[in-house]
Scaffold this motif. Sequence first.
Motif, mmCIF file in Angstrom:
data_model
loop_
_atom_site.group_PDB
_atom_site.id
_atom_site.type_symbol
_atom_site.label_atom_id
_atom_site.label_comp_id
_atom_site.label_asym_id
_atom_site.label_seq_id
_atom_site.Cartn_x
_atom_site.Cartn_y
_atom_site.Cartn_z
ATOM 1 N N ASN A 96 0.076 10.981 0.111
ATOM 2 C CA ASN A 96 -0.129 9.731 0.324
ATOM 3 C C ASN A 96 -1.147 9.221 0.769
ATOM 4 O O ASN A 96 -1.785 8.366 0.127
ATOM 5 N N THR A 97 -1.857 9.474 1.490
ATOM 6 C CA THR A 97 -3.167 9.665 1.638
ATOM 7 C C THR A 97 -4.545 9.721 0.484
ATOM 8 O O THR A 97 -5.242 9.234 0.375
ATOM 9 N N PHE A 155 -3.909 6.427 -1.738
ATOM 10 C CA PHE A 155 -4.180 5.156 -1.135
ATOM 11 C C PHE A 155 -5.999 5.798 -1.663
ATOM 12 O O PHE A 155 -6.460 4.749 -1.448
ATOM 13 N N ASP A 207 -5.745 -1.219 -1.675
ATOM 14 C CA ASP A 207 -4.932 -1.607 -0.714
ATOM 15 C C ASP A 207 -3.103 -1.880 -1.828
ATOM 16 O O ASP A 207 -2.937 -1.970 -0.942
ATOM 17 N N ALA A 248 -2.052 0.639 -3.150
ATOM 18 C CA ALA A 248 -1.957 1.643 -4.335
ATOM 19 C C ALA A 248 -0.349 1.957 -4.677
ATOM 20 O O ALA A 248 -0.129 2.649 -5.123
ATOM 21 N N HIS A 291 0.940 2.536 -8.403
ATOM 22 C CA HIS A 291 1.922 4.089 -8.379
ATOM 23 C C HIS A 291 2.552 3.745 -9.237
ATOM 24 O O HIS A 291 3.523 4.671 -10.131
ATOM 25 N N GLU A 335 0.757 -1.772 0.387
ATOM 26 C CA GLU A 335 0.231 -0.030 0.017
ATOM 27 C C GLU A 335 1.135 1.957 0.082
ATOM 28 O O GLU A 335 0.686 2.296 -0.104
#
Length: 379
Positions: free
Chosen positions: A297-298, A301, A306, A308, A312, A260
């Motif tokens: 990040n948040t 995500f 899950d 992520a 990316h 993640e």
Amino acid sequence: MSLWQTLPLPQSQLCLSAVLKCGQSFRWLSVGEEYRLCLRDRVVCLKQDQSNLCYRTLLPHSQPSLPQQQLAEAETRVWLEDYFQLGVNLQKLYADWAARDKVFSSIETRFAGIRILRQDPFENLISFICSSNNNIARITKMVHALCKHYSAPLVAVSDSSDPLSDAQLHYHPFPTPSALAAPGVENRLRTLGFGYRAKFIQQTAKMLIDTHGSDHLVEQFLAGLRNSSTEDARQELLKFMGVGRKVADCVLLMSLDKKEVVPVDTHVYQIAIKHYGLKGSIKIKTSMTPKLYDEINTKLFAVWGDYAGWAHSVLFTSDLKAFSAHGIEAAETSLPTPPPTPSPSKRKKIGTATEASDGDFNSASLPSGTGRGKRRRVS
Ligand SMILES: Nc1nc2[nH]c(O)nc2c(=O)[nH]1
């Protein structure tokens, strides 16, 4: 003689030319249509067609017996399944990401088969210490220099079947922690062009050996972080010299099973602004703070879920110059291929390389650690 073995696997599940050259591992060599990697006791060779991954194993004996060769091929297959995480259905993940995210769905067909490797954690850690303010071409040169200078070659790897063989089959495994911890490593790496990274590499290796006592125990410790929570494992990595948040996150994602985690660097920062509504300007240099890093990040995500970190990597690859113009196929012909063992007279200092390449990584990310867990803001 090693014969090609076949593992049925469509390119939508694994695209070697992208995965092995997109800035995850820096050690795979392109030899004609093959990719080769030296492990401790063998050289693994790979190629693929539309529906198969083909592999063979070169052993450091001039004439391995048939049972020796068969055993080696069986071991290589187990290693491949682990290294490429073939238990993860990438096509299903792509479908999920495309359903969640219009940006992803607009690039997915041109960038199919990009998955996260499960690398050796020590190699991954040292390689990403080299990645600070650096680009793929130069990191690749540094990593090959580490291998050439700090690990003995697997001499006389037999490859008589290979018309591409250059007769000088001296492949070097990645160095052990104790080899890089030795006094004198820092100075030598400096003369080889590693700059400030020379100290980080030697100090990190020394810290691991001082704390755990032997190469084997270091390996156990690092692999054991796969069983820790993401945050606990991150805190352990941040204790090493030269390891800031971005480097730690690359290691978490690429060798410690933290699927993640999205490592944030200039590429990811700009992607977040361009496509995911992050406030900011891609023209104005902004300092990367822990708050901003967490915000990115948040956000990502929330978009990808899950896996992520895996998603990316597709966006990251699509943003690399070598891949961005027309997708993976165009990049196959233009990626730099480092020579396996340049002769000393032809060797250039790594830090002075001038070839066209992607912008330096890490320049918009958190700074490297400058000691045990110490961190600063960077501008
Ligand atoms: N965010 C990322 N940064 C990287 N640096 C590097 O060498 N590879 C990566 C990557 O996959 N993601």
